[in-house]
Design an enzyme around this catalytic site. Structure first.
Site, PDB file in Angstrom:
ATOM      1  N   GLU A  89       5.514  -2.188   5.461  1.00 41.28           N
ATOM      2  CA  GLU A  89       4.436  -1.326   5.940  1.00 41.28           C
ATOM      3  C   GLU A  89       4.394  -1.322   7.469  1.00 41.28           C
ATOM      4  O   GLU A  89       4.604  -2.350   8.097  1.00 41.28           O
ATOM      5  CB  GLU A  89       3.087  -1.836   5.421  1.00 41.28           C
ATOM      6  CG  GLU A  89       2.968  -1.711   3.923  1.00 41.28           C
ATOM      7  CD  GLU A  89       1.640  -2.235   3.392  1.00 41.28           C
ATOM      8  OE1 GLU A  89       0.644  -2.259   4.137  1.00 41.28           O
ATOM      9  OE2 GLU A  89       1.625  -2.628   2.208  1.00 41.28           O
ATOM     10  N   CYS A 326      -3.073  -5.633   4.514  1.00 36.07           N
ATOM     11  CA  CYS A 326      -1.653  -5.482   4.775  1.00 36.07           C
ATOM     12  C   CYS A 326      -0.874  -6.036   3.589  1.00 36.07           C
ATOM     13  O   CYS A 326      -1.151  -7.112   3.104  1.00 36.07           O
ATOM     14  CB  CYS A 326      -1.287  -6.245   6.048  1.00 36.07           C
ATOM     15  SG  CYS A 326       0.458  -6.319   6.314  1.00 36.07           S
TER      16      CYS A 326
END
Ligand code: SF4
Length: 339
Positions: A89, A326
């Site tokens: 990511e 996250c």
């Protein structure tokens, strides 16, 4: 692929340092080869020119956009495919910032973080780190890069520093806008302190999260055993040496690290220090037991710290590692793949 490997391949094709920089600038700054084609044809050795389209395609293949998830505040999470089928990511932040990942998974295992749950899967190469910036620049300008995505940069030090060196030169990012983020690793402090004049010296963010040594060990179970006081001491040394204030990161977890005792602890640790405290209310995720405090409560904490002489910024998380969100996108995409 490592940046040094790309440079070696270009050298073998007859490129000198200036030629290599010209080619790498096209990649890292996402400048199409069609732009400045004449200059490239005039300037680069024939073998480099002939190899260029295939090389660029290979570099662009290091990080490809799988999906984009815009937030309400103008940030956007990016799920990125790597060449071997793995995913990481990145997050487009406000004010032309980008948060990049440095590892696939993470060995620190912070209790409030999805990325830390599966441990470390593999290191990202310096090329894969830079490629996240090149990819983001096809979507938006990027003038600041923070290493706060998946992974602990100090555990992938050589590759992260190689990426930083490229981003701070041909990548055209100001050195203080490259933010090396760590839970606090003596090896990383040593290496960063040793970066000499002329080389790219990044700014530093330290994940503090609590002023209590025992709670820190509990929340960050596999972080190096530095107490919060030792961490701030190391941060202060780096701030004075680099000339940039240290960003102390504090994920606010309701009922865990937002009490009166922590406020006193923060003042004792940070008052008079060359740094800023970034307080980020936790983003709750269903899989983890921590809770986000109300925005009013967080604002009151920040206001009182300010009043007591600690420069405090309250931020809504857009995707830094400290928000605990996250790794969520990747985890969901992996689950989908297994179904
Ligand atoms: Fe690793 Fe950062 Fe997650 Fe902690 S918060 S486990 S250091 S990715």
């Amino acid at each position: 692929m490592q940046v040094s490997e790309i440079q070696r391949r270009l050298t073998e094709l007859g490129a000198n340092a200036a030629h290599r920089d010209r080619v790498l600038r096209h990649w890292v700054q996402a400048i199409p080869l069609s732009q400045g084609r004449r200059a490239l044809e005039h300037y680069l050795p024939l073998a480099v020119r002939e190899a260029l389209p295939a090389l660029m395609a290979e570099l662009q293949g290091l990080a490809r956009l799988r999906s984009q998830h815009p937030g309400e505040d103008g940030s956007a999470r990016l799920l990125v495919d790597l060449a071997d089928g793995q995913m990481v990511e990145s997050v487009l932040l406000l004010r032309e910032g980008l948060c990049v990942s440095s590892q696939l998974g993470c060995a620190v295992g912070c209790r409030f973080c999805m990325t830390g749950r599966d441990g470390l899967l593999r290191q990202l190469s310096s090329g894969e780190i830079v490629a996240q910036v090149a990819l983001a620049r096809t979507l938006r300008p990027v003038k600041k890069v923070v290493f706060m995505g998946m992974g602990e940069p100090a555990h992938n030090l050589d590759n992260v520093l190689e990426a930083i060196a490229l981003l701070g030169t041909v990548g055209n990012i100001g050195h203080k806008n490259l933010v090396f983020s760590t839970v606090g690793d003596p090896r990383a402090f040593e290496r960063l302190m040793a970066v000499g004049g002329g080389a790219v010296k990044p700014a530093l963010a330290l994940s503090l999260h609590t002023s209590k040594p025992a709670l820190r060990e509990q929340l960050l179970p596999r972080a190096p055993r530095l107490t919060p006081a030792e961490l701030v001491e190391a941060g202060e040394r780096y701030a004075r040496a680099s000339g940039y204030p240290v960003q102390y990161q504090w994920t606010l977890l309701d009922g865990i690290n937002d009490g009166e005792d922590e406020l006193d602890g923060i003042v004792a640790l940070l008052k008079g220090k060359y740094g800023v405290l970034n307080m980020i209310p936790y983003n709750s995720v269903p899989e983890l037991p921590y809770v986000r405090p109300s925005w009013d409560k967080a604002r009151e904490i920040a206001r009182r710290l300010h009043q007591r002489g600690v420069l405090t910024k309250l931020r809504d998380s857009a995707g830094q590692d400290v928000d605990g969100g996250c790794g969520q996108l990747r985890a969901r995409a992996e689950q989908g793949r297994r179904r």
